[in-house]
Write a protein that holds these residues in place. Structure first.
Motif, PDB file in Angstrom:
ATOM      1  N   LEU A 171      15.996  -4.849   0.608  1.00  0.00           N
ATOM      2  CA  LEU A 171      15.125  -5.334   1.675  1.00  0.00           C
ATOM      3  C   LEU A 171      15.179  -4.416   2.908  1.00  0.00           C
ATOM      4  O   LEU A 171      14.197  -4.097   3.536  1.00  0.00           O
ATOM      5  CB  LEU A 171      15.393  -6.822   1.983  1.00  0.00           C
ATOM      6  N   ALA A 172      16.614  -3.965   3.269  1.00  0.00           N
ATOM      7  CA  ALA A 172      16.560  -2.969   4.382  1.00  0.00           C
ATOM      8  C   ALA A 172      16.177  -1.837   4.039  1.00  0.00           C
ATOM      9  O   ALA A 172      15.261  -1.340   5.001  1.00  0.00           O
ATOM     10  CB  ALA A 172      18.244  -2.745   4.384  1.00  0.00           C
ATOM     11  N   ALA A 173      16.211  -1.325   2.893  1.00  0.00           N
ATOM     12  CA  ALA A 173      15.354   0.116   2.377  1.00  0.00           C
ATOM     13  C   ALA A 173      14.026   0.104   2.597  1.00  0.00           C
ATOM     14  O   ALA A 173      13.237   0.909   2.860  1.00  0.00           O
ATOM     15  CB  ALA A 173      16.102   0.503   1.179  1.00  0.00           C
ATOM     16  N   LEU A 174      13.680  -1.089   2.408  1.00  0.00           N
ATOM     17  CA  LEU A 174      11.939  -1.423   2.082  1.00  0.00           C
ATOM     18  C   LEU A 174      11.556  -1.297   3.499  1.00  0.00           C
ATOM     19  O   LEU A 174      10.397  -0.733   3.804  1.00  0.00           O
ATOM     20  CB  LEU A 174      11.521  -2.448   1.274  1.00  0.00           C
ATOM     21  N   GLN A 193      16.483   2.100  -5.963  1.00  0.00           N
ATOM     22  CA  GLN A 193      15.541   2.463  -6.630  1.00  0.00           C
ATOM     23  C   GLN A 193      14.866   1.358  -7.207  1.00  0.00           C
ATOM     24  O   GLN A 193      15.202   0.369  -7.753  1.00  0.00           O
ATOM     25  CB  GLN A 193      15.982   3.104  -8.030  1.00  0.00           C
ATOM     26  N   VAL A 194      13.405   1.147  -7.016  1.00  0.00           N
ATOM     27  CA  VAL A 194      12.514   0.082  -7.485  1.00  0.00           C
ATOM     28  C   VAL A 194      11.350   0.869  -8.304  1.00  0.00           C
ATOM     29  O   VAL A 194      11.175   2.001  -8.238  1.00  0.00           O
ATOM     30  CB  VAL A 194      11.749  -0.761  -6.346  1.00  0.00           C
ATOM     31  N   ARG A 195      10.601   0.003  -8.985  1.00  0.00           N
ATOM     32  CA  ARG A 195       9.487   0.634  -9.918  1.00  0.00           C
ATOM     33  C   ARG A 195       8.045   0.578  -8.887  1.00  0.00           C
ATOM     34  O   ARG A 195       7.824  -0.591  -8.691  1.00  0.00           O
ATOM     35  CB  ARG A 195       9.406  -0.224 -11.113  1.00  0.00           C
ATOM     36  N   ALA A 196       7.625   1.643  -8.920  1.00  0.00           N
ATOM     37  CA  ALA A 196       6.336   1.611  -7.942  1.00  0.00           C
ATOM     38  C   ALA A 196       5.202   1.796  -9.197  1.00  0.00           C
ATOM     39  O   ALA A 196       5.199   2.353 -10.361  1.00  0.00           O
ATOM     40  CB  ALA A 196       6.166   3.108  -7.266  1.00  0.00           C
ATOM     41  N   PHE A 197       4.022   0.988  -8.899  1.00  0.00           N
ATOM     42  CA  PHE A 197       2.854   1.078  -9.539  1.00  0.00           C
ATOM     43  C   PHE A 197       1.532   1.236  -8.643  1.00  0.00           C
ATOM     44  O   PHE A 197       1.796   0.986  -7.505  1.00  0.00           O
ATOM     45  CB  PHE A 197       2.511  -0.434 -10.126  1.00  0.00           C
ATOM     46  N   THR A 198       0.855   2.342  -9.114  1.00  0.00           N
ATOM     47  CA  THR A 198      -0.482   2.523  -8.298  1.00  0.00           C
ATOM     48  C   THR A 198      -1.682   1.985  -8.834  1.00  0.00           C
ATOM     49  O   THR A 198      -1.847   2.349 -10.105  1.00  0.00           O
ATOM     50  CB  THR A 198      -0.790   3.900  -8.000  1.00  0.00           C
ATOM     51  N   GLY A 199      -2.431   1.502  -8.158  1.00  0.00           N
ATOM     52  CA  GLY A 199      -3.839   0.975  -8.438  1.00  0.00           C
ATOM     53  C   GLY A 199      -3.822  -0.158  -9.853  1.00  0.00           C
ATOM     54  O   GLY A 199      -4.819   0.220 -10.578  1.00  0.00           O
ATOM     55  N   LEU A 200      -2.975  -0.895  -9.575  1.00  0.00           N
ATOM     56  CA  LEU A 200      -2.849  -1.858 -10.981  1.00  0.00           C
ATOM     57  C   LEU A 200      -4.212  -2.820 -10.735  1.00  0.00           C
ATOM     58  O   LEU A 200      -4.709  -3.188  -9.679  1.00  0.00           O
ATOM     59  CB  LEU A 200      -1.676  -2.699 -10.692  1.00  0.00           C
ATOM     60  N   THR A 201      -4.776  -3.012 -11.709  1.00  0.00           N
ATOM     61  CA  THR A 201      -5.772  -3.927 -12.042  1.00  0.00           C
ATOM     62  C   THR A 201      -5.693  -5.220 -11.174  1.00  0.00           C
ATOM     63  O   THR A 201      -4.590  -5.814 -11.235  1.00  0.00           O
ATOM     64  CB  THR A 201      -6.368  -4.328 -13.369  1.00  0.00           C
ATOM     65  N   LYS A 202      -6.472  -5.815 -10.287  1.00  0.00           N
ATOM     66  CA  LYS A 202      -6.637  -7.002  -9.566  1.00  0.00           C
ATOM     67  C   LYS A 202      -5.403  -6.956  -8.454  1.00  0.00           C
ATOM     68  O   LYS A 202      -5.059  -7.790  -7.356  1.00  0.00           O
ATOM     69  CB  LYS A 202      -6.252  -8.261 -10.358  1.00  0.00           C
ATOM     70  N   PRO A 212       0.771  -1.234  -0.148  1.00  0.00           N
ATOM     71  CA  PRO A 212       0.012   0.088   0.074  1.00  0.00           C
ATOM     72  C   PRO A 212       0.892   1.123  -0.032  1.00  0.00           C
ATOM     73  O   PRO A 212       1.984   1.280   0.647  1.00  0.00           O
ATOM     74  CB  PRO A 212      -0.823  -0.117   1.436  1.00  0.00           C
ATOM     75  N   GLY A 213       0.612   2.118  -0.710  1.00  0.00           N
ATOM     76  CA  GLY A 213       1.311   3.581  -0.910  1.00  0.00           C
ATOM     77  C   GLY A 213       2.529   3.129  -1.513  1.00  0.00           C
ATOM     78  O   GLY A 213       3.612   3.999  -1.194  1.00  0.00           O
ATOM     79  N   ALA A 214       2.508   2.441  -2.625  1.00  0.00           N
ATOM     80  CA  ALA A 214       3.794   2.008  -3.093  1.00  0.00           C
ATOM     81  C   ALA A 214       4.758   3.460  -3.659  1.00  0.00           C
ATOM     82  O   ALA A 214       6.093   3.143  -3.572  1.00  0.00           O
ATOM     83  CB  ALA A 214       3.564   1.301  -4.226  1.00  0.00           C
ATOM     84  N   ALA A 215       4.017   4.289  -4.080  1.00  0.00           N
ATOM     85  CA  ALA A 215       4.783   5.449  -4.735  1.00  0.00           C
ATOM     86  C   ALA A 215       5.471   6.093  -3.608  1.00  0.00           C
ATOM     87  O   ALA A 215       6.695   6.338  -3.902  1.00  0.00           O
ATOM     88  CB  ALA A 215       3.721   6.295  -5.416  1.00  0.00           C
ATOM     89  N   GLY A 269      -3.574  -3.464  -7.170  1.00  0.00           N
ATOM     90  CA  GLY A 269      -3.459  -2.228  -6.396  1.00  0.00           C
ATOM     91  C   GLY A 269      -2.315  -1.838  -6.475  1.00  0.00           C
ATOM     92  O   GLY A 269      -1.439  -1.897  -7.522  1.00  0.00           O
ATOM     93  N   ASP A 270      -1.479  -1.309  -5.237  1.00  0.00           N
ATOM     94  CA  ASP A 270      -0.318  -0.441  -5.227  1.00  0.00           C
ATOM     95  C   ASP A 270       0.764  -1.568  -5.142  1.00  0.00           C
ATOM     96  O   ASP A 270       0.457  -2.657  -4.303  1.00  0.00           O
ATOM     97  CB  ASP A 270      -0.336   0.374  -4.297  1.00  0.00           C
ATOM     98  N   ALA A 271       1.689  -1.437  -5.964  1.00  0.00           N
ATOM     99  CA  ALA A 271       2.867  -2.835  -5.735  1.00  0.00           C
ATOM    100  C   ALA A 271       4.287  -1.916  -5.996  1.00  0.00           C
ATOM    101  O   ALA A 271       4.333  -0.896  -7.008  1.00  0.00           O
ATOM    102  CB  ALA A 271       2.253  -4.097  -6.774  1.00  0.00           C
TER     103      ALA A 271
END
Ligand SMILES: *Cc1c(COP(=O)(O)O)cnc(C)c1O
Length: 346
Positions: free
Chosen positions: A338-341, A310-319, A295-298, A321-323
């Motif tokens: 993993l530590a940064a996340l 840097q990773v790629r954020a997606f918001t509101g993907l069909t089925k 949630p709140g991936a951006a 959601g945020d990822a």
């Protein structure tokens, strides 16, 4: 007087890449293990003729090398400036303006763009709840071209054999099967696809082969399809330098490719474990990246960026959601990720 672009361009935005300059960039699924050595070596002694003269049209040396790698005749291989170019050319070759191009949602974001650029109508068909493609709904669109992607970008999930067979048996037009990540998957459908005269499989040198900057991709299918793709593409899309390096990689770097693909799969499973330990539920991936709903991936990705990852954020993907979509590089990079996340979510 202001110049108006073609109407088809009104719905298309220019591609905006992620902001560059992060210490660890896991955002674009390219090969993070280095450069294939024979390909790099081949670039060191580029001759004047390779630069001052046009390449040989339709890159015969590259097609020969690719034919050996894929185990097919050269007549079954179209080449392009990246597989992006092959997808674009295939739409232009087989779909009239105004006709439909059906694709799953979510999938590779360039597909609806290429459909629109060619004056065609993209039709998005949601993935099923189990994240397999919805074969019946894709067929029901009666699209002139059905695009399938396995493993799928950005989810990493695969098309099941049953769904693939259903699409192959029901399609009335062309089926384009994008296997950009085939080298990381347990199985691929190339042999099955080549039994059909209406199926084009795309492959790329940009991911497992580590040559994204050189822009080389392939379309494999019946010779009659291949001819039309190459006609719609035009003759000199692959530079002589790209041909040279790609030919070297396909001939002499296969061990390098296999070793790094195996390592990418191993660290992918360690990454999945690490994400689960943070209470997350990553999607099952057969590619060199992992998608994890957050949630709140951006905002999370922005806070990760501040920590140099840097990773790629997606918001509101069909089925889904945020990822976040995380590319699989050497384990030291994934540990930092993993530590940064974890830090970014607390
Ligand atoms: C990266 C990618 C491609 C390939 O791109 P190139 O143009 O060959 O660099 C094609 N399809 C998918 C799904 C991808 O993720």
């Amino acid at each position: 007087m202001s110049v108006q672009p073609r109407r088809t361009l009104a719905q298309v935005k220019a591609y905006v890449p992620e902001r560059p300059g992060c210490a660890i960039d896991l955002s674009d699924n390219t090969n993070l293990f280095g450069v294939p050595p024979a390909a790099a070596e081949s670039l060191r002694d580029v001759t004047a003729a390779a630069i001052t003269r046009y390449p040989v049209a339709y890159v015969p040396a590259l097609r020969q090398a690719a034919a050996r790698y894929f185990g097919v005749e050269p007549e079954r291989i179209a080449t392009g400036c990246g597989s992006d170019d092959v997808i674009d050319c295939a739409i232009r070759a087989f779909v009239e303006p105004g006709e439909k191009v059906a694709h799953s949602d979510p999938t590779f974001s360039m597909v609806p763009v290429f459909a629109r650029l060619n004056g065609c109508e993209p039709v998005a068909v949601p993935l099923r709840d189990d994240l397999d493609v919805d074969a019946d709904a894709l067929l029901a669109t009666k699209a002139k071209l059905i695009y399938l992607c396995s493993p799928n970008n950005p989810t990493g999930t695969t098309v099941s054999r049953a769904s693939l067979e259903k699409v192959l048996n029901g399609a009335t037009g062309v089926v384009l099967l994008d296997e950009a990540y085939a080298e990381f998957a347990r199985e691929n459908f190339l042999a099955r696809a080549l039994e059909r005269d209406n199926v084009l499989v795309t492959r790329t040198m940009s991911k497992a082969f580590g040559l994204a900057g050189l822009r080389v991709g392939f379309g494999l299918g019946a010779p009659a399809l291949v001819v039309e793709v190459e006609k719609s593409r035009g003759p000199y899309k692959i530079t002589s330098i790209a041909e040279r390096a790609a030919t070297a990689a396909l001939t002499r770097d296969l061990d390098w490719v296999r070793t790094n693909a195996t390592e990418a799969r191993e660290v992918r499973e360690r990454l999945v474990d690490g994400l689960r330990r943070q209470g997350l539920a990553p999607l099952p991936s057969e590619a060199n990246f992992v998608m994890v709903p957050v949630p709140g991936a951006a905002e999370v990705s922005e806070r990760m960026r501040e920590q140099g990852v840097q990773v790629r954020a997606f918001t509101g993907l069909t089925k889904i959601g945020d990822a976040l979509r995380i590319g699989c590089g050497p384990w030291t990079m994934l540990e930092r990720c993993l530590a940064a996340l974890e830090e970014a979510r607390t």
